[in-house]
Design a protein around this motif. Structure first.
Motif, PDB file in Angstrom:
ATOM      1  N   ASN A   1       3.562   5.592  -4.872  1.00 35.37           N
ATOM      2  CA  ASN A   1       2.421   4.700  -4.716  1.00 35.37           C
ATOM      3  C   ASN A   1       1.108   5.484  -4.725  1.00 35.37           C
ATOM      4  OD1 ASN A   1       1.488   1.826  -3.877  1.00 35.37           O
ATOM      5  ND2 ASN A   1       0.439   3.157  -2.411  1.00 35.37           N
ATOM      6  N   THR A   2       0.073   4.855  -5.231  1.00 34.41           N
ATOM      7  CA  THR A   2      -1.302   5.332  -5.043  1.00 34.41           C
ATOM      8  C   THR A   2      -2.159   4.125  -4.701  1.00 34.41           C
ATOM      9  OG1 THR A   2      -1.866   5.076  -7.389  1.00 34.41           O
ATOM     10  CG2 THR A   2      -1.102   7.263  -6.668  1.00 34.41           C
ATOM     11  N   CYS A   3      -3.121   4.312  -3.815  1.00 29.49           N
ATOM     12  CA  CYS A   3      -3.984   3.198  -3.431  1.00 29.49           C
ATOM     13  C   CYS A   3      -5.063   2.968  -4.485  1.00 29.49           C
ATOM     14  CB  CYS A   3      -4.638   3.470  -2.082  1.00 29.49           C
ATOM     15  SG  CYS A   3      -3.483   3.386  -0.692  1.00 29.49           S
ATOM     16  N   GLY A   4      -5.514   1.720  -4.572  1.00 26.06           N
ATOM     17  CA  GLY A   4      -6.574   1.358  -5.494  1.00 26.06           C
ATOM     18  C   GLY A   4      -7.868   1.089  -4.749  1.00 26.06           C
ATOM     19  N   ARG A   5      -8.150  -0.172  -4.514  1.00 30.61           N
ATOM     20  CA  ARG A   5      -9.417  -0.552  -3.903  1.00 30.61           C
ATOM     21  C   ARG A   5      -9.293  -0.770  -2.397  1.00 30.61           C
ATOM     22  NH1 ARG A   5     -13.324  -5.872  -4.077  1.00 30.61           N
ATOM     23  NH2 ARG A   5     -15.134  -4.716  -3.390  1.00 30.61           N
TER      24      ARG A   5
ATOM     25  N   ARG B   1      -4.954  -2.417  -9.850  1.00 29.01           N
ATOM     26  CA  ARG B   1      -6.008  -1.400  -9.824  1.00 29.01           C
ATOM     27  C   ARG B   1      -7.226  -1.880  -9.049  1.00 29.01           C
ATOM     28  NH1 ARG B   1      -6.922   3.209 -12.493  1.00 29.01           N
ATOM     29  NH2 ARG B   1      -9.089   3.922 -12.675  1.00 29.01           N
ATOM     30  N   HIS B   2      -7.497  -3.174  -9.139  1.00 26.96           N
ATOM     31  CA  HIS B   2      -8.683  -3.713  -8.493  1.00 26.96           C
ATOM     32  C   HIS B   2      -8.421  -5.153  -8.067  1.00 26.96           C
ATOM     33  CE1 HIS B   2     -13.017  -4.962  -8.177  1.00 26.96           C
ATOM     34  NE2 HIS B   2     -13.098  -3.748  -7.678  1.00 26.96           N
ATOM     35  N   PHE B   3      -9.215  -5.649  -7.155  1.00 29.11           N
ATOM     36  CA  PHE B   3      -9.189  -7.056  -6.758  1.00 29.11           C
ATOM     37  C   PHE B   3     -10.586  -7.421  -6.302  1.00 29.11           C
ATOM     38  CE2 PHE B   3      -8.152  -4.621  -2.966  1.00 29.11           C
ATOM     39  CZ  PHE B   3      -8.962  -5.181  -1.989  1.00 29.11           C
TER      40      PHE B   3
ATOM     41  N   LEU C   1      -8.977  -5.054   3.295  1.00 31.73           N
ATOM     42  CA  LEU C   1      -7.874  -5.165   2.348  1.00 31.73           C
ATOM     43  C   LEU C   1      -7.794  -3.916   1.477  1.00 31.73           C
ATOM     44  CD1 LEU C   1      -9.461  -8.146   2.572  1.00 31.73           C
ATOM     45  CD2 LEU C   1      -7.488  -8.836   1.196  1.00 31.73           C
ATOM     46  N   VAL C   2      -6.573  -3.527   1.139  1.00 30.06           N
ATOM     47  CA  VAL C   2      -6.315  -2.363   0.284  1.00 30.06           C
ATOM     48  C   VAL C   2      -5.249  -2.732  -0.740  1.00 30.06           C
ATOM     49  CG1 VAL C   2      -5.429   0.003   0.195  1.00 30.06           C
ATOM     50  CG2 VAL C   2      -6.885  -0.699   2.103  1.00 30.06           C
ATOM     51  N   SER C   3      -5.450  -2.315  -1.998  1.00 32.50           N
ATOM     52  CA  SER C   3      -4.419  -2.545  -3.018  1.00 32.50           C
ATOM     53  C   SER C   3      -3.549  -1.308  -3.169  1.00 32.50           C
ATOM     54  CB  SER C   3      -5.050  -2.923  -4.362  1.00 32.50           C
ATOM     55  OG  SER C   3      -5.854  -1.880  -4.871  1.00 32.50           O
ATOM     56  N   ASN C   4      -2.259  -1.550  -3.375  1.00 27.73           N
ATOM     57  CA  ASN C   4      -1.258  -0.494  -3.510  1.00 27.73           C
ATOM     58  C   ASN C   4      -0.644  -0.545  -4.908  1.00 27.73           C
ATOM     59  OD1 ASN C   4      -1.216   0.483  -0.661  1.00 27.73           O
ATOM     60  ND2 ASN C   4      -0.567  -1.624  -0.271  1.00 27.73           N
ATOM     61  N   ARG C   5      -0.852   0.525  -5.680  1.00 24.89           N
ATOM     62  CA  ARG C   5      -0.339   0.602  -7.040  1.00 24.89           C
ATOM     63  C   ARG C   5       0.979   1.366  -7.017  1.00 24.89           C
ATOM     64  NH1 ARG C   5      -5.493   3.374  -9.689  1.00 24.89           N
ATOM     65  NH2 ARG C   5      -5.171   4.645  -7.844  1.00 24.89           N
TER      66      ARG C   5
ATOM     67  N   ARG D   1     -10.632   7.939  -2.180  1.00 26.03           N
ATOM     68  CA  ARG D   1     -11.013   7.239  -3.413  1.00 26.03           C
ATOM     69  C   ARG D   1     -12.289   6.405  -3.225  1.00 26.03           C
ATOM     70  NH1 ARG D   1      -8.470   5.386  -8.167  1.00 26.03           N
ATOM     71  NH2 ARG D   1      -9.121   3.330  -8.875  1.00 26.03           N
ATOM     72  N   TYR D   2     -12.266   5.505  -2.241  1.00 30.37           N
ATOM     73  CA  TYR D   2     -13.405   4.616  -1.989  1.00 30.37           C
ATOM     74  C   TYR D   2     -13.763   4.612  -0.511  1.00 30.37           C
ATOM     75  CZ  TYR D   2     -12.890   2.419  -6.632  1.00 30.37           C
ATOM     76  OH  TYR D   2     -12.840   2.174  -7.982  1.00 30.37           O
TER      77      TYR D   2
END
Length: 447
Positions: free
Chosen positions: A329-333, A382-384, A344-348, A261-262
């Motif tokens: 789960n899907t990862c965000g940022r 989704r984001h931070f 850091l990683v966000s988990n949706r 993703r990123y």
């Protein structure tokens, strides 16, 4: 492509908008701009919150305690702004709009340093659908943009005075003109992560981000969620072109349904971090300076067949607990803290932020280990984003219609909830904006 003439030269409800106080004016302005989804029916994924009536909210943050005050809400129509990029030289912010059914728009907004008011000063067609990422090159001469749905990657010229987008200089299509297999009017929900959804999501290329290497600014990287790979390009800033120079898998050999993703580089180490959305893991890559120099030296006229990968996988780490089901789960940022000590990683789905400690010992430089996992106090982060000081972290909890503020411990990586929460419908992106008050900034060439 058109020739660019300029290149030839406590839960707080959504209170009323309030003026900036004298107390706020006496301090350096830290604005936080939050963008929102205003329409759900034309998105690849399926938000579960409320459709926003207004698209951009500007808050002032008190950096002594992380509290915020809503200053401004954009009155102009702007459908689904889903990514923002702050350009401090000109006090402008860029946003791009997200829709699978129509081309995205790249909007340029001026930011009033006293009131936080955003005023649109330009709008330009992004050349593709579901526009999702914006990067400026080192000289702020060009903007690189990614369109998720049809996977195209564009290079756009910027006005040297206003910073607004003036023309499209080139467009790279990994599909090479072939029609997509998935249809924009009938497709799986891209928020889902079961095998059926994964299969359709990976039936076509889906470019998700574009960045430039921090050493030369001449190698571009594009994670392709649909193809499980990172594309590398030679970037020619004078011509405004991207020339393909091979690909690299975004994870260990043999792994499937990774969904890169990123990608973000470490601020001091030759290390890049790629978050794999579908696999809920983060891949750590070493940057090969020699291979990058060879690509740059060969230039855009080389056919690229002899180009070597500039990234080498050295580690893969899971972002959620081992016993938590991956399809939930899907990862965000992914973000690297400005100190370089944490990733850091966000988990949706797990609705958390995982903080990894970066190691600096010989033989382990840039490798990661889990420091802490913190619930985001909301659904689908989704984001931070950090504020400019790096001590406050704001999460955009898309499906619970609010943002939350955490204090970040610079020594341990621990996130401490401040109690500050603010109602924002379907928030999807948080942008840290610190405007200057100069009325006549110097031209780009002299900065």
């Amino acid at each position: 492509e058109a020739i660019c003439q300029h290149h030839l030269r406590s839960f707080n409800t959504m209170a009323e908008v309030v003026p900036l106080t004298a107390y706020a004016q006496s301090r350096r302005s830290q604005f936080i701009v939050v963008s929102c989804y205003t329409r759900f029916d034309n998105l690849a994924h399926g938000p579960r919150g409320r459709e926003a009536k207004k698209s951009l909210y500007t808050f002032w943050m008190d950096t002594s305690d992380g509290s915020m005050v809503l200053l401004s809400v954009v009155k102009e129509d702007c459908m689904n702004p889903a990514f923002s990029r702050w350009y401090s030289r000109r006090n402008v912010m860029y946003t791009c709009t997200e829709s699978v059914a129509e081309n995205g728009l790249i909007d340029t907004w001026s930011v009033d340093s006293k009131t936080g008011q955003l005023t649109r000063i330009g709008s330009f067609d992004a050349g593709g659908t579901s526009t999702c990422y914006i990067t400026l090159d080192k000289a702020a001469q060009n903007m690189l943009v990614v369109n998720y749905w049809n996977a195209t990657i564009g290079v756009f010229g910027l006005d040297p005075e206003s910073g607004a987008v003036t023309c499209r200089r080139s467009l790279f299509d990994p599909n090479e003109g072939r029609p997509m297999k998935a249809r924009h009017d009938r497709h799986v929900n891209h928020s889902e992560n079961d095998p059926l959804a994964q299969k359709e999501r990976q039936s076509d290329p889906h470019s998700h981000a574009v960045i430039l290497d921090p050493f030369f600014g001449r190698i571009a990287y594009v994670p392709d969620l649909g193809m499980d790979l990172i594309r590398q390009f030679h970037y020619d800033n004078e011509e405004g072109t991207l020339s393909a120079r091979g690909t690299m898998s975004s994870g260990p050999p043999g792994r499937k349904a990774l969904g890169p993703r990123y990608i973000e580089f470490h601020p001091t180490l030759p290390i890049a971090y790629v978050v794999n959305e579908l696999a809920s893991d983060i891949s750590v890559f070493e940057f090969d300076m020699t291979a990058a120099e060879a690509i740059i030296k060969s230039g855009k006229d080389d056919d690229g067949k002899e180009a070597k990968p500039t990234l080498r996988l050295v580690q893969s780490v899971r972002t959620i607990p081992d016993a938590f089901p991956g399809e939930a789960n899907t990862c965000g940022r992914v973000a690297v803290h400005s100190s370089g000590n944490f990733v850091l990683v966000s988990n949706r789905g797990h609705d958390s932020i995982t903080v990894f400690r970066v190691h600096f010992t010989p033989g382990h430089k840039g490798l990661l280990s889990v420091a802490v996992t913190q619930h985001t106090r909301g659904a689908t982060p989704r984001h931070f984003q950090f504020d400019a000081s790096g001590q406050w972290l704001i999460t955009a909890n898309q499906d619970s219609d609010h943002i939350s503020v955490f204090r970040f411990n610079l020594a341990t990586g621990k996130l401490e909830f401040t109690g500050n929460e603010y109602e924002v419908p379907s928030p999807n992106f948080v942008c840290s904006v610190v405007p200057h008050q100069s009325l006549n900034p110097a031209p780009i060439s002299s900065l």
